[in-house]
Scaffold this active site. Structure first.
Site, PDB file in Angstrom:
ATOM      1  N   GLU A 203       0.830  -1.207   0.000  1.00 42.53           N
ATOM      2  CA  GLU A 203       0.000   0.000   0.000  1.00 42.53           C
ATOM      3  C   GLU A 203       0.868   1.261   0.000  1.00 42.53           C
ATOM      4  O   GLU A 203       0.345   2.377   0.121  1.00 42.53           O
ATOM      5  CB  GLU A 203      -0.933  -0.003   1.213  1.00 42.53           C
ATOM      6  CG  GLU A 203      -2.186  -0.848   1.020  1.00 42.53           C
ATOM      7  CD  GLU A 203      -1.899  -2.308   0.719  1.00 42.53           C
ATOM      8  OE1 GLU A 203      -1.142  -2.929   1.481  1.00 42.53           O
ATOM      9  OE2 GLU A 203      -2.402  -2.815  -0.289  1.00 42.53           O
ATOM     10  N   ASN A 287      -0.467  -7.306  -4.293  1.00 46.76           N
ATOM     11  CA  ASN A 287      -1.116  -6.441  -5.274  1.00 46.76           C
ATOM     12  C   ASN A 287      -0.115  -5.484  -5.920  1.00 46.76           C
ATOM     13  O   ASN A 287       0.858  -5.086  -5.302  1.00 46.76           O
ATOM     14  CB  ASN A 287      -2.226  -5.620  -4.601  1.00 46.76           C
ATOM     15  CG  ASN A 287      -1.693  -4.700  -3.515  1.00 46.76           C
ATOM     16  OD1 ASN A 287      -1.397  -5.156  -2.419  1.00 46.76           O
ATOM     17  ND2 ASN A 287      -1.534  -3.429  -3.816  1.00 46.76           N
ATOM     18  N   ASP A 329      -7.041  -4.787  -5.605  1.00 47.34           N
ATOM     19  CA  ASP A 329      -6.185  -5.127  -4.466  1.00 47.34           C
ATOM     20  C   ASP A 329      -6.191  -6.615  -4.158  1.00 47.34           C
ATOM     21  O   ASP A 329      -6.216  -6.996  -3.001  1.00 47.34           O
ATOM     22  CB  ASP A 329      -6.590  -4.320  -3.214  1.00 47.34           C
ATOM     23  CG  ASP A 329      -5.687  -4.635  -2.018  1.00 47.34           C
ATOM     24  OD1 ASP A 329      -4.478  -4.851  -2.227  1.00 47.34           O
ATOM     25  OD2 ASP A 329      -6.185  -4.682  -0.877  1.00 47.34           O
TER      26      ASP A 329
END
Lengths: 602, 186
Positions: A203, A287, A329
């Site tokens: 992230e 991801n 994701d």
């Protein structure tokens, strides 16, 4: 006519059967654990996966469908930490090892003494600032044991080796920089003389990698990135992917916009399995970064897929991408269970993987060929997997568009199931999958890469899927690709699973119940309410007194539970990357606090 | 005296414009305002801590333009990646009443500049000082610790919860950080 009606009735009753609790009989052709996961049961639990095949199954059977109703608390232990406890308690000889979330304190408990008093604690003192670059609570997924040492990762991206007897630090290696958003949360796996670890931070635009360290001193032996030129990914002449879309030079560069692979994610923060016969290490990649797919046209190799690598050199052997150009994701870091089964009349060595995309994949682990991909979750965003090309089929209506809210996307960003591992019973031949039942709304917005800050570009809010419940615990027939029975839970099932020879399967719920379930019927045989919600991994062992015990960490948190562990404000549905929208009620049913619970028969 | 209504009307109109006041010359990144503030209500001696506020904070947090700019920069500098739309995530919520490091705008400005020990990065030298003040003013609006007339209305993006303007007036309770663990000296 009458015969036809009877046939119709039979057909209907047959198709209805899977949903009702039926007795699964073991057959000669049922999937089996490979020989390296069998062996005589030593009564210990030395690595979170239990064995290299990651079956999380114990041959102990003192606690069984008859006796489990009498389970009682043997002892408890407070970890002193209020964050999400995702770790697995290990047992080696007469000692239990418990690892807390940040600040990653390792406790050793003496099982030979009444009440299992603390032998020692080891405190690695990770940098407090690392908490600011951990996307989804400051969790850790467990220590691992080998050669008289305990190995684990710390939130500030160090790997440490601790003497299992004395608690003294043997070595400590820094592998990442929190200023670039790099953290570590995964459980290492030791293969021969190497400790295998990977980086977290998908992230934060971290460029993912997996690395092997020398077990003696922690120095790096090999390192393979998930994006970039073939040399960095350790792709060479022995790389033989099954599907054409994975063949070509430097796909880790060419399937991205210029230089985007440098912040491309593909972090390695999940589960590792190892086949000693093939000498292959299996790991997933996370991801691609950022979440907003419109920023990164292309297949974004080698993110959101599975690698098989030579365990000695790290050289890639095959790769399969579960989500090319990932839209939502869908990290691919979930557990990979190695099994032997007969497929279309031929014995195959397979890897079974319940993925975030909503399918249970059965993959030939020698070649990377997908044998089957069957849905275990309500799906709107995807329709299936093309068996010719291996490619995930997506519903174009659910593809993100910048600045537009796309509704009713199932599964959600954490996927049909997240990191929390399934278990495979060597006895019933079934897979037990803890998972979710959720959908979400998604709005892509333009992200902005600033090292050390989140790199997302999406607003998300999640909510319960069809039926209104958010969690499911499913017994899965791997060959048929269908569920045998399912237990619905109010909240996502974010705990791991344990299968035992007593035909009892264990898992925990986010509202705090630790449950023992009949492995064949799904009947709840025993349950106990712990002090906080459960997101940990249950384990079982034979104590020094010869009795069987079951251990679980209670302590809510993780991405799903961060509304409680992080004191988040339920008025903002997009809080915790959209999970708070679904979890508002969790604040009313549980509080935070880490406690170990260990159970035994009277 | 017949001009009195006109004068009064002008006065009212002019005062209403304060909400829209704006500075046209931006601060250089390196410049930094200095407010004398304390983090705690406690001090040596009975008089309370010595503080001196220049009034700049009021100018920012009662001004809709500054708050709207702050809302834009809040996203541009990725504040929302950790604090979401005020509900929090890896960072604490900003719309609630808990302020570990002080909830006045001067405290928030200082928190953005310095960073904080449990994960808040330091943005000193990375964001121009006036923009830090604007972000802090927007953060104050999340818990509706700014005048209703200055707080933002609903935006065009995904509805995350009630708009800042529609939230009830907030409270600020300073402190409340719980140490993470029972760490033992080694």
């Amino acid at each position: 006519m009458g015969g036809a009606r009877l046939a119709l009735v039979l057909a209907v009753s047959l198709t209805l059967q899977p949903a009702s609790p039926i007795l699964a009989q073991p057959t000669s052709s049922q999937p089996a654990a490979p020989h390296f996961a069998m062996g005589p049961e030593d009564g210990q639990w030395t690595i979170p996966q239990k064995n290299y095949a990651s079956t999380r199954y114990s041959d102990l059977s003192e606690i069984n469908i008859e006796t489990v109703k009498n389970l009682q608390v043997a002892f408890t232990f407070s970890t002193g930490v209020n964050k999400g406890h995702e770790s697995a308690p290990l047992v080696v000889g007469g000692t239990m090892y418990v690892l807390s979330p940040y600040p990653n304190i390792l406790y050793a408990l003496d099982l030979t003494q009444p009440g299992a008093p603390m032998k020692w604690q080891y405190n690695p003192k990770p940098a407090a600032a690392a908490q600011g670059v951990a996307c989804c609570d400051v969790v850790n997924r467990g220590p691992t044991f080998a050669n008289g040492r305990i190995f684990f990762t710390t939130l500030d991206a160090h790997v440490v080796a601790v003497n299992a007897e004395t608690g003294e630090e043997v070595w400590r290696t820094k592998l990442g920089d929190i200023n670039r958003g790099e953290t570590m949360t995964m459980a290492p796996l030791v293969v021969k003389d190497k400790v295998i670890v990977g980086i977290s931070g998908g992230e934060y635009g971290v460029r993912g990698w997996i690395q092997a360290l020398n077990i003696e001193d922690g120095t790096s032996v090999w390192k393979a990135y998930s994006t970039g030129p073939d040399q960095d990914v350790k792709i060479g002449p022995n790389f033989k992917p099954f599907y054409d879309s994975d063949k070509g030079a430097d796909l880790g560069v060419t399937t991205w916009p210029a230089d985007a692979w440098q912040q491309g994610g593909g972090t390695v923060w999940g589960w590792l399995s190892y086949d000693p016969d093939l000498n292959l290490l299996y790991h997933g990649t996370g991801n691609p970064g950022p979440w907003n797919p419109n920023q990164r046209p292309g297949d974004n190799k080698w993110t959101a897929g599975i690698f098989a690598r030579d365990a000695d050199t790290g050289e890639a052997r095959w790769f399969y991408q579960t989500a090319p150009h990932d839209l939502h994701d869908w990290d691919n870091i979930n557990e990979m269970i190695l099994l032997d089964l007969e497929w279309e009349g031929r014995p195959r060595k397979v890897l079974v993987h319940p993925g975030r995309t909503g399918f249970v994949y059965v993959i030939d682990r020698t070649t990377g060929e997908v044998l089957s991909a069957k849905p275990f979750h309500a799906l709107t965003a995807v329709t299936g997997v093309d068996m010719e090309t291996g490619r995930l089929q997506v519903n174009s209506e659910k593809e993100p568009v910048n600045n537009r809210v796309i509704r009713d996307i199932c599964p959600t960003a954490p996927g049909a199931k997240d990191w929390n591992p399934s278990a495979f019973s060597h006895k019933t031949g079934l897979l037990y999958i803890p998972h979710m039942n959720m959908c979400m709304d998604w709005e892509s917005v333009e992200p902005n890469y600033i090292a050390g800050t989140p790199y997302l570009g999406a607003e998300v809010r999640m909510y319960p899927g069809p039926g209104g419940h958010m969690g499911e615990f499913t017994a899965w027939d791997i060959k048929e690709g269908k569920e045998l029975w399912t237990i619905n839970e109010r909240f996502p099932v974010w705990s791991g699973t344990l299968a035992t020879a007593g035909d009892v399967v264990f898992y925990g719920t986010m509202d705090g119940w630790f449950k023992a379930v009949h492995a064949r019927t799904g009947e709840v045989l025993w349950q106990f309410k712990t002090s906080s919600g459960i997101i940990g991994q249950p384990t079982t062992y034979r104590g020094p007194d010869g009795k069987q015990y079951v251990a679980i960490l209670s302590g809510v948190g993780g991405w799903a539970g961060s509304i409680v562990s992080g004191d988040l404000d339920p008025r903002d549905g997009t809080a915790a990357l959209g999970f708070v929208n679904a979890m508002r009620e969790l604040k009313n049913v549980t509080t935070k606090g880490g406690t170990l619970y260990v159970f035994k028969l009277p | 005296m017949k001009h009195l209504p006109l004068i009064l009307l002008s006065a009212i109109l002019l005062s209403a414009c304060e909400r829209e006041d704006r500075e046209y010359r931006s601060n250089p990144v390196t410049a930094e305002t200095e407010e004398k503030i304390a983090l705690v209500p406690l001090s040596a001696g009975p008089s309370g801590p010595t503080e001196h506020r220049s009034g700049l904070g009021k100018e920012y947090e009662e001004n809709a333009y500054h708050i709207a700019q702050g809302k834009k920069f809040y996203v541009w500098f990725n504040c929302n990646g950790c604090h979401a739309n005020g509900g929090g995530g890896s960072g604490p919520p900003l719309m609630d009443d808990r302020w570990f490091y002080g909830g006045q705008i001067e405290n928030i400005v200082q928190t953005i500049r310095e960073g904080r020990p449990n994960g808040m990065p330091s943005f000193r030298g990375k964001i121009p000082d006036d923009q830090i003040w604007q972000i802090a003013a927007y953060v104050r609006s999340m818990g509706r610790n700014v005048p209703k007339a200055a707080a933002p209305g609903r935006n065009d993006d995904m509805h995350s919860g009630p708009a800042e303007q529609r939230r009830p007036p907030g409270e600020v309770i300073d402190g409340g950080q719980v140490p993470p663990a029972a760490q033992m000296p080694q």
